[in-house]
Design an enzyme around this catalytic site. Sequence first.
Site, PDB file in Angstrom:
ATOM      1  N   LEU A 154      -4.347  -2.790  -7.036  1.00  0.00           N
ATOM      2  CA  LEU A 154      -4.480  -2.665  -5.393  1.00  0.00           C
ATOM      3  C   LEU A 154      -3.213  -2.834  -4.620  1.00  0.00           C
ATOM      4  O   LEU A 154      -2.872  -2.492  -3.616  1.00  0.00           O
ATOM      5  CB  LEU A 154      -5.535  -3.745  -4.741  1.00  0.00           C
ATOM      6  CG  LEU A 154      -6.709  -3.803  -5.560  1.00  0.00           C
ATOM      7  CD1 LEU A 154      -7.662  -5.040  -4.879  1.00  0.00           C
ATOM      8  CD2 LEU A 154      -7.538  -2.397  -5.393  1.00  0.00           C
ATOM      9  N   ARG A 201     -14.191   6.829  12.130  1.00  0.00           N
ATOM     10  CA  ARG A 201     -13.771   6.648  11.013  1.00  0.00           C
ATOM     11  C   ARG A 201     -14.915   6.031  10.296  1.00  0.00           C
ATOM     12  O   ARG A 201     -15.770   5.455  10.725  1.00  0.00           O
ATOM     13  CB  ARG A 201     -12.775   5.230  10.955  1.00  0.00           C
ATOM     14  CG  ARG A 201     -11.515   5.629  11.632  1.00  0.00           C
ATOM     15  CD  ARG A 201     -10.376   6.207  10.237  1.00  0.00           C
ATOM     16  NE  ARG A 201      -9.463   6.669  10.887  1.00  0.00           N
ATOM     17  CZ  ARG A 201      -9.062   8.031  11.334  1.00  0.00           C
ATOM     18  NH1 ARG A 201     -10.034   8.777  11.184  1.00  0.00           N
ATOM     19  NH2 ARG A 201      -7.775   8.372  11.602  1.00  0.00           N
ATOM     20  N   TYR A 204       2.084   7.982   3.201  1.00  0.00           N
ATOM     21  CA  TYR A 204       1.108   6.988   2.696  1.00  0.00           C
ATOM     22  C   TYR A 204       0.349   7.917   1.743  1.00  0.00           C
ATOM     23  O   TYR A 204       0.498   7.615   0.485  1.00  0.00           O
ATOM     24  CB  TYR A 204       0.397   6.277   3.638  1.00  0.00           C
ATOM     25  CG  TYR A 204      -0.796   5.565   3.065  1.00  0.00           C
ATOM     26  CD1 TYR A 204      -0.412   4.534   2.092  1.00  0.00           C
ATOM     27  CD2 TYR A 204      -1.929   6.018   3.613  1.00  0.00           C
ATOM     28  CE1 TYR A 204      -1.531   3.899   1.640  1.00  0.00           C
ATOM     29  CE2 TYR A 204      -3.143   5.186   2.926  1.00  0.00           C
ATOM     30  CZ  TYR A 204      -2.761   4.075   1.932  1.00  0.00           C
ATOM     31  OH  TYR A 204      -3.732   3.343   1.550  1.00  0.00           O
ATOM     32  N   ASP A 222       1.473 -10.482  -6.940  1.00  0.00           N
ATOM     33  CA  ASP A 222       1.588 -10.078  -5.742  1.00  0.00           C
ATOM     34  C   ASP A 222       3.007 -10.570  -5.164  1.00  0.00           C
ATOM     35  O   ASP A 222       3.411 -11.443  -5.557  1.00  0.00           O
ATOM     36  CB  ASP A 222       0.744 -10.667  -4.453  1.00  0.00           C
ATOM     37  CG  ASP A 222       0.601  -9.991  -3.233  1.00  0.00           C
ATOM     38  OD1 ASP A 222      -0.476  -9.190  -2.885  1.00  0.00           O
ATOM     39  OD2 ASP A 222       1.793  -9.666  -2.571  1.00  0.00           O
ATOM     40  N   GLY A 251       0.344  10.981  12.572  1.00  0.00           N
ATOM     41  CA  GLY A 251      -0.063  11.257  11.186  1.00  0.00           C
ATOM     42  C   GLY A 251      -1.320  10.573  10.666  1.00  0.00           C
ATOM     43  O   GLY A 251      -1.892  10.431   9.560  1.00  0.00           O
TER      44      GLY A 251
HETATM   45  N1  LIG Z   1      -8.008  -1.545   3.555  1.00  0.00           N
HETATM   46  C1  LIG Z   1      -8.170  -0.333   3.573  1.00  0.00           C
HETATM   47  O1  LIG Z   1      -8.886   0.088   4.252  1.00  0.00           O
HETATM   48  C2  LIG Z   1      -7.913   0.616   2.416  1.00  0.00           C
HETATM   49  C3  LIG Z   1      -8.544   2.127   2.570  1.00  0.00           C
HETATM   50  C4  LIG Z   1      -8.077   2.940   1.551  1.00  0.00           C
HETATM   51  C5  LIG Z   1      -7.183   2.336   0.316  1.00  0.00           C
HETATM   52  N2  LIG Z   1      -6.648   1.218   0.458  1.00  0.00           N
HETATM   53  C6  LIG Z   1      -6.089   0.746  -0.761  1.00  0.00           C
HETATM   54  O2  LIG Z   1      -6.475  -0.404  -1.322  1.00  0.00           O
HETATM   55  C7  LIG Z   1      -5.341  -1.274  -1.800  1.00  0.00           C
HETATM   56  C8  LIG Z   1      -5.568  -2.874  -1.031  1.00  0.00           C
HETATM   57  O3  LIG Z   1      -5.297  -2.290   0.404  1.00  0.00           O
HETATM   58  P1  LIG Z   1      -5.222  -3.483   1.270  1.00  0.00           P
HETATM   59  O4  LIG Z   1      -5.752  -3.228   2.940  1.00  0.00           O
HETATM   60  O5  LIG Z   1      -5.827  -4.988   0.884  1.00  0.00           O
HETATM   61  O6  LIG Z   1      -3.693  -3.510   1.638  1.00  0.00           O
HETATM   62  P2  LIG Z   1      -2.767  -4.960   1.919  1.00  0.00           P
HETATM   63  O7  LIG Z   1      -1.581  -4.515   2.464  1.00  0.00           O
HETATM   64  O8  LIG Z   1      -3.655  -6.073   2.562  1.00  0.00           O
HETATM   65  O9  LIG Z   1      -2.410  -5.565   0.442  1.00  0.00           O
HETATM   66  C9  LIG Z   1      -1.884  -4.968  -0.492  1.00  0.00           C
HETATM   67  C10 LIG Z   1      -0.919  -6.289  -1.383  1.00  0.00           C
HETATM   68  O10 LIG Z   1      -0.054  -5.732  -2.118  1.00  0.00           O
HETATM   69  C11 LIG Z   1       1.299  -6.461  -1.955  1.00  0.00           C
HETATM   70  N3  LIG Z   1       2.459  -5.684  -2.628  1.00  0.00           N
HETATM   71  C12 LIG Z   1       3.074  -4.738  -1.898  1.00  0.00           C
HETATM   72  N4  LIG Z   1       4.234  -4.273  -2.399  1.00  0.00           N
HETATM   73  C13 LIG Z   1       3.989  -4.934  -3.573  1.00  0.00           C
HETATM   74  C14 LIG Z   1       5.131  -5.043  -4.790  1.00  0.00           C
HETATM   75  N5  LIG Z   1       6.038  -4.187  -4.804  1.00  0.00           N
HETATM   76  N6  LIG Z   1       4.877  -5.821  -5.680  1.00  0.00           N
HETATM   77  C15 LIG Z   1       3.614  -6.616  -5.614  1.00  0.00           C
HETATM   78  N7  LIG Z   1       2.699  -6.659  -4.600  1.00  0.00           N
HETATM   79  C16 LIG Z   1       3.135  -5.781  -3.808  1.00  0.00           C
HETATM   80  C17 LIG Z   1       1.250  -6.985  -0.551  1.00  0.00           C
HETATM   81  O11 LIG Z   1       2.167  -8.016  -0.450  1.00  0.00           O
HETATM   82  C18 LIG Z   1      -0.272  -7.150   0.005  1.00  0.00           C
HETATM   83  O12 LIG Z   1      -0.689  -8.408  -0.635  1.00  0.00           O
HETATM   84  C19 LIG Z   1      -4.329  -0.663  -1.528  1.00  0.00           C
HETATM   85  O13 LIG Z   1      -3.789   0.154  -2.599  1.00  0.00           O
HETATM   86  C20 LIG Z   1      -4.392   0.553  -0.465  1.00  0.00           C
HETATM   87  O14 LIG Z   1      -3.421   1.541  -0.507  1.00  0.00           O
HETATM   88  C21 LIG Z   1      -7.064   0.207   1.337  1.00  0.00           C
END
Ligand SMILES: NC(=O)c1ccc[n+]([C@@H]2O[C@H](COP(=O)([O-])OP(=O)(O)OC[C@H]3O[C@@H](n4cnc5c(N)ncnc54)[C@H](O)[C@@H]3O)[C@@H](O)[C@H]2O)c1
Length: 319
Positions: A72, A207, A139, A33, A268
Amino acid sequence: MQKRVVVTGVAGFVGSNLAKDLLDRGNTVIGIDNLTFGTIENVDPRVDFHHEDIRDRDIYLLLRAADAVFHLGAMSWLADCMARPIEAAHVNTVGTLNVLEAARRANVPKFVYADTSAEYEGIDNFPTPEDKVQPIGIYAASKHAGAAFCNSYRALYSMNITIVRYFNVYGPAQDWRRVVPPVMSSFILRMLRGERPIIYGTGEKRRDFVYVDDVNEFNRRIMDDPRSNGRVFNVGTGVNYSVNEVYQLIEEKLQTGLKPIFKQDLPGEAQVSLADVSAARELGWEPKVDIHDGLNRTVRYLREKVLQAEESGAARPAH
Ligand SMILES: NC(=O)c1ccc[n+]([C@@H]2O[C@H](COP(=O)([O-])OP(=O)(O)OC[C@H]3O[C@@H](n4cnc5c(N)ncnc54)[C@H](O)[C@@H]3O)[C@@H](O)[C@H]2O)c1
């Protein structure tokens, strides 16, 4: 069997919960991360943590000898992606391609991509099955492009790739520090502090909220089940609630008497999300935590971990 698992985005909400869950079951977790959105406090101390960017070519070295990669890491907030679309594409699309390429070079036997229900933004068919997508926002488009590269790597290199489309995941460690935090943690925190919750729009958007422990269980299942290879799965509950209903449920629990403040809608976002989870169920998975139980657990976490930390002056400001 215990595995060596790489989790990108390990300091974020879903990644930190997944890492803890895997570690509790005896697996080894290598976490990546860059801490742009996640926090180091989220990362379990047992994680072999690397402060790296998913776009860095050298992350390939961390993937050697891994049994599975859960990708993720992402710019996961719609508002951030709209404000900085080029960065969103860099992180979500090019970043995904870089992790795929690293996994190919390192011969990782299983790759899981965290896709999103935002893929269904333009689809009006509920509950929504996996077969058709219509991403609209920045997104969604950037995540869709990441998924397209997963399909390329599957077709070209026969990699074992599973795509999971999470719906609205909630629970402990969800990022309550953001300017517009996710509804559950935002409402609960404000109401516990004696502040009126803020609803953007009319509150009638619906949702499909899925508790993070159920998501962990699904992730663990696909890591071990070869029937998931090459497939796409919705991860939701098949039940949805409006934002107003979520407020009502929380108010019934907390009895604050605080009424919501309605503000201008956020652009959006889809009006309705509802998952068809038949494909996930075929693997023997079933969401177990209903919204009442999930909200109780989230209230407990926010009371103990966030409000107490704030009182002792340890919490960080919003970013
Ligand atoms: N939380 C949800 O409801 C949800 C729903 C659909 C999809 N997702 C997907 O699940 C995954 C996790 O979501 P989340 O809610 O934990 O998001 P989050 O934002 O809490 O976690 C994402 C993490 O990625 C890290 N990150 C961002 N850019 C980075 C980079 N360039 N290099 C390294 N690390 C990087 C961030 O620091 C963060 O810790 C994501 O891919 C998101 O698109 C989440």
